[in-house]
Design an enzyme around this catalytic site. Sequence first.
Site, PDB file in Angstrom:
ATOM      1  N   THR A  11       0.834  -1.208   0.000  1.00 51.27           N
ATOM      2  CA  THR A  11       0.000   0.000   0.000  1.00 51.27           C
ATOM      3  C   THR A  11       0.870   1.259   0.000  1.00 51.27           C
ATOM      4  OG1 THR A  11      -1.675  -1.202   1.253  1.00 51.27           O
ATOM      5  CG2 THR A  11      -1.880   1.188   1.237  1.00 51.27           C
ATOM      6  N   VAL A  12       1.746   1.388   0.997  1.00 51.64           N
ATOM      7  CA  VAL A  12       2.524   2.626   1.126  1.00 51.64           C
ATOM      8  C   VAL A  12       3.634   2.689   0.067  1.00 51.64           C
ATOM      9  CG1 VAL A  12       3.890   4.064   2.683  1.00 51.64           C
ATOM     10  CG2 VAL A  12       2.009   2.712   3.607  1.00 51.64           C
ATOM     11  N   LYS A 100       6.321   2.179  11.937  1.00 56.65           N
ATOM     12  CA  LYS A 100       6.359   2.650  13.347  1.00 56.65           C
ATOM     13  C   LYS A 100       6.775   1.564  14.328  1.00 56.65           C
ATOM     14  CE  LYS A 100       2.257   1.565  11.826  1.00 56.65           C
ATOM     15  NZ  LYS A 100       1.046   2.043  11.224  1.00 56.65           N
ATOM     16  N   GLU A 124       8.899  10.488   9.266  1.00 55.04           N
ATOM     17  CA  GLU A 124       7.718  11.361   9.336  1.00 55.04           C
ATOM     18  C   GLU A 124       6.410  10.570   9.201  1.00 55.04           C
ATOM     19  OE1 GLU A 124       7.498  15.072   9.773  1.00 55.04           O
ATOM     20  OE2 GLU A 124       5.687  14.011  10.350  1.00 55.04           O
ATOM     21  N   VAL A 127       4.083   8.269  12.339  1.00 55.77           N
ATOM     22  CA  VAL A 127       3.015   8.707  13.262  1.00 55.77           C
ATOM     23  C   VAL A 127       2.070   9.642  12.514  1.00 55.77           C
ATOM     24  CG1 VAL A 127       2.475   9.889  15.432  1.00 55.77           C
ATOM     25  CG2 VAL A 127       4.608   8.594  15.233  1.00 55.77           C
ATOM     26  N   GLY A 129       0.228   9.165   9.852  1.00 52.80           N
ATOM     27  CA  GLY A 129       0.136   9.050   8.386  1.00 52.80           C
ATOM     28  C   GLY A 129       0.698  10.285   7.701  1.00 52.80           C
ATOM     29  N   GLU A 185      -3.573  -2.503   9.747  1.00 48.08           N
ATOM     30  CA  GLU A 185      -2.332  -3.269   9.723  1.00 48.08           C
ATOM     31  C   GLU A 185      -2.622  -4.661   9.166  1.00 48.08           C
ATOM     32  OE1 GLU A 185       0.755  -1.925  10.683  1.00 48.08           O
ATOM     33  OE2 GLU A 185      -0.554  -0.196  10.569  1.00 48.08           O
ATOM     34  N   ASP A 196      -0.897  -0.308  18.015  1.00 52.95           N
ATOM     35  CA  ASP A 196      -0.340   0.622  17.022  1.00 52.95           C
ATOM     36  C   ASP A 196      -0.283   2.041  17.591  1.00 52.95           C
ATOM     37  OD1 ASP A 196       0.298   1.262  14.067  1.00 52.95           O
ATOM     38  OD2 ASP A 196      -1.392   2.577  14.494  1.00 52.95           O
ATOM     39  N   LYS A 200       2.990   4.514  18.502  1.00 56.00           N
ATOM     40  CA  LYS A 200       3.093   5.893  17.997  1.00 56.00           C
ATOM     41  C   LYS A 200       3.272   6.889  19.137  1.00 56.00           C
ATOM     42  CE  LYS A 200       0.439   4.975  13.801  1.00 56.00           C
ATOM     43  NZ  LYS A 200      -0.938   4.805  13.300  1.00 56.00           N
TER      44      LYS A 200
HETATM   45  P1  NDP Z   1       1.600  -3.851   2.914  1.00 55.87           P
HETATM   46  O1  NDP Z   1       1.454  -5.197   3.514  1.00 55.87           O
HETATM   47  O2  NDP Z   1       0.552  -3.367   1.992  1.00 55.87           O
HETATM   48  O3  NDP Z   1       3.004  -3.758   2.140  1.00 55.87           O
HETATM   49  C1  NDP Z   1       4.182  -4.341   2.579  1.00 55.87           C
HETATM   50  C2  NDP Z   1       4.918  -4.863   1.361  1.00 55.87           C
HETATM   51  O4  NDP Z   1       6.223  -5.286   1.732  1.00 55.87           O
HETATM   52  C3  NDP Z   1       4.214  -6.056   0.698  1.00 55.87           C
HETATM   53  O5  NDP Z   1       4.220  -5.918  -0.694  1.00 55.87           O
HETATM   54  C4  NDP Z   1       5.080  -7.228   1.155  1.00 55.87           C
HETATM   55  O6  NDP Z   1       5.061  -8.309   0.274  1.00 55.87           O
HETATM   56  C5  NDP Z   1       6.448  -6.573   1.185  1.00 55.87           C
HETATM   57  N1  NDP Z   1       7.379  -7.302   2.016  1.00 55.87           N
HETATM   58  C6  NDP Z   1       7.155  -7.863   3.227  1.00 55.87           C
HETATM   59  N2  NDP Z   1       8.272  -8.477   3.661  1.00 55.87           N
HETATM   60  C7  NDP Z   1       9.208  -8.320   2.704  1.00 55.87           C
HETATM   61  C8  NDP Z   1      10.552  -8.735   2.563  1.00 55.87           C
HETATM   62  N3  NDP Z   1      11.162  -9.465   3.484  1.00 55.87           N
HETATM   63  N4  NDP Z   1      11.234  -8.376   1.446  1.00 55.87           N
HETATM   64  C9  NDP Z   1      10.623  -7.658   0.509  1.00 55.87           C
HETATM   65  N5  NDP Z   1       9.347  -7.236   0.565  1.00 55.87           N
HETATM   66  C10 NDP Z   1       8.638  -7.562   1.659  1.00 55.87           C
HETATM   67  O7  NDP Z   1       1.786  -2.841   4.125  1.00 55.87           O
HETATM   68  P2  NDP Z   1       1.536  -1.269   4.135  1.00 55.87           P
HETATM   69  O8  NDP Z   1       2.055  -0.660   2.885  1.00 55.87           O
HETATM   70  O9  NDP Z   1       0.137  -0.993   4.550  1.00 55.87           O
HETATM   71  O10 NDP Z   1       2.448  -0.842   5.386  1.00 55.87           O
HETATM   72  C11 NDP Z   1       3.855  -0.791   5.278  1.00 55.87           C
HETATM   73  C12 NDP Z   1       4.398  -0.130   6.542  1.00 55.87           C
HETATM   74  O11 NDP Z   1       3.869   1.192   6.640  1.00 55.87           O
HETATM   75  C13 NDP Z   1       3.974  -0.841   7.844  1.00 55.87           C
HETATM   76  O12 NDP Z   1       4.986  -0.663   8.786  1.00 55.87           O
HETATM   77  C14 NDP Z   1       2.731  -0.057   8.272  1.00 55.87           C
HETATM   78  O13 NDP Z   1       2.521  -0.143   9.643  1.00 55.87           O
HETATM   79  C15 NDP Z   1       3.150   1.343   7.864  1.00 55.87           C
HETATM   80  N6  NDP Z   1       2.053   2.265   7.640  1.00 55.87           N
HETATM   81  C16 NDP Z   1       0.980   1.917   6.890  1.00 55.87           C
HETATM   82  C17 NDP Z   1      -0.025   2.821   6.652  1.00 55.87           C
HETATM   83  C18 NDP Z   1      -1.229   2.487   5.848  1.00 55.87           C
HETATM   84  O14 NDP Z   1      -2.140   3.326   5.797  1.00 55.87           O
HETATM   85  N7  NDP Z   1      -1.312   1.327   5.217  1.00 55.87           N
HETATM   86  C19 NDP Z   1       0.047   4.183   7.187  1.00 55.87           C
HETATM   87  C20 NDP Z   1       1.246   4.471   7.951  1.00 55.87           C
HETATM   88  C21 NDP Z   1       2.208   3.533   8.155  1.00 55.87           C
HETATM   89  P3  NDP Z   1       3.941  -9.471   0.469  1.00 55.87           P
HETATM   90  O15 NDP Z   1       2.618  -8.798   0.354  1.00 55.87           O
HETATM   91  O16 NDP Z   1       4.250 -10.424  -0.624  1.00 55.87           O
HETATM   92  O17 NDP Z   1       4.171 -10.037   1.841  1.00 55.87           O
HETATM   93  N1  HSE Z   2      -3.044   0.925  10.724  1.00 55.83           N
HETATM   94  C1  HSE Z   2      -2.621   2.266  10.939  1.00 55.83           C
HETATM   95  C2  HSE Z   2      -3.815   3.112  11.256  1.00 55.83           C
HETATM   96  C3  HSE Z   2      -1.910   2.771   9.707  1.00 55.83           C
HETATM   97  O1  HSE Z   2      -4.951   2.660  11.030  1.00 55.83           O
HETATM   98  O2  HSE Z   2      -3.654   4.224  11.747  1.00 55.83           O
HETATM   99  C4  HSE Z   2      -1.292   4.140   9.907  1.00 55.83           C
HETATM  100  O3  HSE Z   2      -0.208   4.080  10.773  1.00 55.83           O
END
Ligand code: NDP
Ligand code: HSE
Length: 402
Positions: A11-12, A100, A124, A127, A129, A185, A196, A200
């Site tokens: 996602t991110v 985080k 940044e 915490v 988003g 998450e 979570d 934060k």
């Molecule tokens: P996702 O699960 O959507 O994305 C994580 C990605 O990383 C997936 O594509 C996953 O692959 C890949 N990945 C996992 N392990 C490995 C590895 N060992 N090597 C390479 N790639 C890997 O998570 P998000 O994007 O939602 O979140 C990412 C981070 O950002 C987390 O720490 C989350 O807490 C934080 N965050 C998320 C927010 C949100 O709104 N979603 C907001 C703020 C922070 P696969 O799917 O194949 O496992």
């Molecule tokens: N799962 C977290 C939330 C993502 O809902 O706030 C942003 O850190």
Amino acid sequence: MISIAVFGYGTVGSGVVEVIEKNREVIDKRAGEEIRVKYILDLRDFPGDPYADRVVHDVNVILQDPEVSIICETMGGNEPAFTYSMQALKAGKSVCTSNKELVANHGAELIRTARENRCNYLFEASVGGGIPIIRPLNVALTAEKIELISGILNGTTNYILTHMAEDGSSFEESLKEAQEKGYAERNPEADVEGYDACRKIAILASLMTGKTVCYEEIHTEGITKITHEDFLYAEKMNLFIKLLARIREQDGKYYAIVAPFLIGEKNPLHSVNDVFNAIFIRGNTLGDSMYYGRGAGKLPTASAVVSDVIDCAKHGHTHIVCLWEEEKLPLSSIDGFSRRFFVRAAEGSEEAARELFGEIERIDAGAAGEFGFVTPAISEKEFAEKCAALPGFISRIRLEEA
Ligand code: NDP
Ligand code: HSE
């Protein structure tokens, strides 16, 4: 040209690539150089994706490429994110993260490693988003002695509470929607149990004090015990149920808590709804200030990660000072903290409630076989003891202290 790599194309991570693509002109101008995504590290391939040819599965390809100077770590979790981030920093590559969990666990160590290797570890997006809050704490609020940080720090739970309150949606359907929107998450227990938000507030508390606040020591409750009846009472009292994450300094002691609170209209956090988050900060000379925006979601979070990339690009091999030491900050137990509580109890136990708590304020909200009441201010410890002795006790929610 500055070459960057994105670790984790979820996602991110995919949002980071999209933001760089969408705002290319302004980003390059502000960075002072063209920013190019050279690699994407992920476990999977992404056939058909315009960036499919940049995907690699071996982190060493990136770590050993001298052209790559900035990493966006958007994989999440502790490992291998910690190992990869340390390896990148030791190779002099700056790391910008939304993770985080990792920042809360190893923030001070990662910052020190960045300092020792004349690069940066910026977080940044970790915490709130898309809300700018780390940079304000590190830069704009450094003249302040901060007395209180109180925030709505989790988008998923705020989304759930808003929909349960406003349209009577169930907990389960609201959580499902938040997951579909990419807010939750991977394991949503981290959201709904308050873990979570706890991580934060530990990050913010560490920046507030310059020492490491261990999130394991923060009293944490989630929203899983909140029911529709609670919203009936809240409406009757003209109060709002919010999951607050708080750190407060009082007489040189620090108290931290994550829990659902009933708050009133005077509290500016009461109107923060849906996925929005807000962080209220009280400084000793500034007074009150508040930071508001989208607390989760692909593009808002990615925007914060990319702002860190630009900061790294602008600073080259200059370390941006961030005061967060590895020394632990002792937290005081919340047992001695006094506040009022809202209690639900079975009909027939009003007299016992008066005997235990003294002057209580009864509230009826139409829930069958029960009533609610608000206690006078009482310490957490004393409250817990009295509740254990109250016949017909159903549940309780804290009222925010003044
Ligand atoms: P996702 O699960 O959507 O994305 C994580 C990605 O990383 C997936 O594509 C996953 O692959 C890949 N990945 C996992 N392990 C490995 C590895 N060992 N090597 C390479 N790639 C890997 O998570 P998000 O994007 O939602 O979140 C990412 C981070 O950002 C987390 O720490 C989350 O807490 C934080 N965050 C998320 C927010 C949100 O709104 N979603 C907001 C703020 C922070 P696969 O799917 O194949 O496992
Ligand atoms: N799962 C977290 C939330 C993502 O809902 O706030 C942003 O850190």
